[in-house]
Structures are given as C-alpha cells and as structure tokens.
Design an enzyme around this catalytic site. Structure first.
Site, short mmCIF file in Angstrom:
data_model
loop_
_atom_site.label_atom_id
_atom_site.label_comp_id
_atom_site.label_asym_id
_atom_site.label_seq_id
_atom_site.Cartn_x
_atom_site.Cartn_y
_atom_site.Cartn_z
N ALA A 66 0.87 -1.17 0.00
CA ALA A 66 0.00 0.00 0.00
C ALA A 66 0.92 1.23 0.00
CB ALA A 66 -0.88 -0.02 1.23
N GLU A 114 -0.71 -9.25 -0.29
CA GLU A 114 -2.11 -9.48 0.07
C GLU A 114 -2.99 -9.53 -1.18
OE1 GLU A 114 -1.74 -6.28 3.10
OE2 GLU A 114 -2.76 -7.71 4.41
C1 HXC Z 1 5.02 4.26 -1.52
C2 HXC Z 1 6.88 3.29 -2.42
C3 HXC Z 1 6.52 2.04 -1.87
C4 HXC Z 1 5.31 1.96 -1.11
C5 HXC Z 1 8.38 1.82 -2.93
N1 HXC Z 1 8.04 3.10 -3.06
N2 HXC Z 1 7.48 1.15 -2.21
N3 HXC Z 1 6.14 4.39 -2.24
N4 HXC Z 1 4.61 3.11 -0.97
N5 HXC Z 1 4.87 0.83 -0.59
C6 HXC Z 1 8.76 4.16 -3.77
C7 HXC Z 1 10.00 4.61 -3.02
O1 HXC Z 1 9.66 5.55 -2.03
C8 HXC Z 1 10.81 5.22 -4.15
O2 HXC Z 1 10.32 6.52 -4.42
C9 HXC Z 1 10.47 4.34 -5.34
O3 HXC Z 1 9.24 3.67 -5.01
C10 HXC Z 1 11.52 3.27 -5.60
O4 HXC Z 1 11.74 2.56 -4.39
P1 HXC Z 1 13.18 2.43 -3.70
O5 HXC Z 1 12.94 2.20 -2.27
O6 HXC Z 1 14.06 3.57 -4.07
O7 HXC Z 1 13.72 1.12 -4.41
P2 HXC Z 1 14.72 0.04 -3.82
O8 HXC Z 1 15.84 0.72 -3.07
O9 HXC Z 1 15.08 -0.85 -4.94
O10 HXC Z 1 13.89 -0.77 -2.73
C11 HXC Z 1 12.77 -1.56 -3.12
C12 HXC Z 1 11.94 -1.95 -1.88
C13 HXC Z 1 11.59 -0.67 -1.08
C14 HXC Z 1 12.75 -2.90 -1.02
C15 HXC Z 1 10.69 -2.66 -2.37
O11 HXC Z 1 11.01 0.27 -1.99
C16 HXC Z 1 10.62 -0.89 0.02
O12 HXC Z 1 10.97 -1.39 1.10
N6 HXC Z 1 9.36 -0.45 -0.16
C17 HXC Z 1 8.34 -0.47 0.84
C18 HXC Z 1 7.85 -1.88 1.06
C19 HXC Z 1 6.82 -1.91 2.19
O13 HXC Z 1 7.12 -1.60 3.35
N7 HXC Z 1 5.61 -2.33 1.84
C20 HXC Z 1 4.53 -2.45 2.78
C21 HXC Z 1 3.77 -1.17 2.87
S1 HXC Z 1 2.54 -1.23 4.11
P3 HXC Z 1 11.32 7.74 -4.69
O14 HXC Z 1 10.41 8.92 -4.78
O15 HXC Z 1 12.28 7.75 -3.57
O16 HXC Z 1 11.96 7.38 -6.00
C22 HXC Z 1 1.25 -2.04 3.42
C23 HXC Z 1 0.03 -2.11 4.25
C24 HXC Z 1 -1.10 -2.83 3.57
O17 HXC Z 1 1.34 -2.52 2.34
C25 HXC Z 1 -2.36 -2.73 4.39
C26 HXC Z 1 -2.95 -1.38 4.45
C27 HXC Z 1 -4.27 -1.30 5.16
#
Ligand code: HXC
Length: 260
Positions: A66, A114
C-alpha cells in the site's frame, strides 16, 4: 474504459491487468484501489473474459505494498476506511467469477502480497521477493494478510512471515506453499497465459462454480462444504454446458461451451 494507474487488455478471453505506477513500484493508493474495483466490475460484466491475470508494470515490482506516503498522515478513521477499501477490493478479486492468476514479476510486499493472496494462483518469477513488512513500519497487514496467509500455509509459518516482516525468495515461497510455480522472468507472463488458455477451454460455469464452492467451503465445517458442493454440482445439470460437455465426450468431439 481508460484508467490512470492500470493497464488493461483482453485477448482471446484472457484479461491482463497491470498495476501501472512503476515510479513507486506499483504501490496501491486509494485511487488505484478504486480503479481496480472499476476494472474488476468492467471485466466481470463483459461476457468474453474467461481468466484474469494480474501483474505489475515494469521489471522491478508486482506491487511493493500500500502507498506508504498516502498512509503516513492518516488518522484512525481514515486508516479504517483505507483498510476497508483494500478489503472490499481484494474481496472482488477473490470473488471474481473466473480464475485469477497473480503473475508476481518482482516485489510483492505488504498490500502487494495481500493482493496476490486474494488471487486463485500465484506464479512468481525467479528473483521475485515476497513478504509482509508492515511491522517494520509499526503497523501489521491490513488488506487481509493476517487472515488469508494463515489459512494458506498454517498459523505458525504465517506468524513467522508476519512477525519478522522479512522478505522471502520466490523459491522459498514455493516451498512454503504460497506460490504455485516459479518461472524464469522472461517466461512468467507466457506461462501464466498458457495455463490461462488451458483453463479458458473448460466450461465457464463449471469454473465459476468450482471457484465459488472452494472459496465458500473453505471456511465452513466439512459437512456444510459438502452440501454446498452437492447443490452447486447438481445445478450444473440445468446448464447447456453440462449437456454439451458430456455429449461432446460421447460423440468424440471437442465441446463448444457457451457459458450458460
Ligand atoms: C510508496 C513506495 C513504496 C510503497 C516503494 N516506493 N514502495 N512508495 N509506498 N509501498 C517508492 C519509493 O519511495 C521510491 O520513491 C520508489 O518507489 C523506488 O523505491 P526504492 O525504495 O528507491 O527502491 P529500492 O531501493 O530498490 O527498494 C525496493 C523496496 C523498497 C525494497 C521494495 O522500496 C521498500 O521497502 N518499499 C516499501 C515496502 C513496504 O514496506 N511495503 C509495505 C507497505 S505497508 P522515490 O520517490 O524515492 O523514487 C502495506 C500495508 C497494507 O502494504 C495494508 C494497508 C491497510
């Protein structure tokens, strides 16, 4: 209909739906979830879709979760509505009237995993990484992960995934029973389409009802599930496709199903 954050095409009964926000690794924000609902309604209403494949645009991610930027400033009421929106959307995937294959082409994290779990089958490319990293953000899975993952792989293994928040390689996810098959990246979509085409040859009503009976029967006592099967199975005998399927077998020819 045209969508801002989705790409949609239908070819010979196979719908391919891509989450299209590659700059943020296809993160699901409210707008994308709303669009997903619109696309699922549109596809369910068309008479010609037999199988749906969901994947992510770009090489890197299926869906990395998300949208953290959108969630970061939410209060409890907004969070409640967001979680509900995600649940409703994924329920539409789970109840989509045809088989749905998730083609996981990279990161499937948080809401992304999910979403995949709401699909009927998950194919993943070698190198894809799956996980529920929500606890690393001070939350836990809120689009059904705490419910669907334990039902799929058992409580203890699901808890390990949820409590560590660590990513799992595609092969490990296969061994754990999360993923149906692991494919070379360049073969992923083709393998999903091949299986989709094989499914699409079968009786559409039978597929739809088989999916419904498996889904509904999964969470009820065995006897209730058996009753669901008996009724739904018997109802098939009022369809054209059952008559055609059996007649075609006896006449040693290919069946022509109508979906009715
Ligand atoms: C918003 C996101 C994102 C996310 C990545 N991006 N995942 N933005 N929400 N979930 C964005 C980054 O901010 C970045 O933007 C761009 O995408 C590229 O990502 P990077 O992090 O620079 O890439 P990388 O270093 O290769 O790392 C990849 C990654 C990392 C390991 C997947 O992006 C990551 O950890 N993402 C978050 C994963 C996460 O925590 N997901 C769960 C979310 S909570 P910029 O602007 O910097 O280029 C969830 C809750 C669900 O899902 C239920 C809700 C009710």
């Amino acid at each position: 209909m045209a969508y801002k954050n989705l790409l949609l095409e239908v070819e010979e009964g196979i719908a391919l739906l891509k989450i299209n926000r590659p700059k943020v690794l296809n993160a699901l924000d409210r707008e994308t979830l709303m669009e997903l609902q619109g696309a699922l309604k549109e596809l369910a209403q068309r008479g010609d879709v037999r199988v749906l494949i969901i994947t992510g645009e770009g090489q890197k991610a299926f869906v990395a979760g998300a949208d953290v930027a959108e969630m970061s400033e939410m209060g409890p009421q907004e969070a409640y509505e967001f979680s509900r929106l995600g649940h409703e959307t994924l329920k539409m995937v789970e109840e989509f009237p045809c088989p749905v294959i998730a083609a996981v082409n990279g990161y499937a994290l948080g809401g992304g995993l999910e979403l995949a779990l709401a699909c009927d089958l998950i194919f993943a490319s070698e190198g894809a990484r799956l996980g529920l990293p929500e606890v690393t953000l001070g939350i836990f899975p809120g689009f059904g992960g705490t419910q669907r993952l334990p039902r799929l792989i058992g409580k203890a293994r699901a808890k390990e995934v949820i409590f560590t928040g660590e990513m799992i390689e595609a092969r490990r996810a296969y061994e754990m029973g999360i993923v149906n098959r692991v494919c070379p990246p360049e073969r992923l979509l083709e393998e999903a389409k091949e299986v989709a085409r094989r499914m699409a040859k079968n009786g559409p009503v039978a597929l739809k009802m088989a999916k419904k009976v498996v889904e509904r029967g999964y969470d009820v006592p065995l006897q209730e599930g058996e009753e669901l099967e008996i009724s739904a199975w018997a109802n098939l005998f009022s369809t054209h496709d059952q008559k055609e399927g059996m007649r075609a077998f006896l006449e040693k020819r290919k069946a022509t199903f109508k979906g009715e």
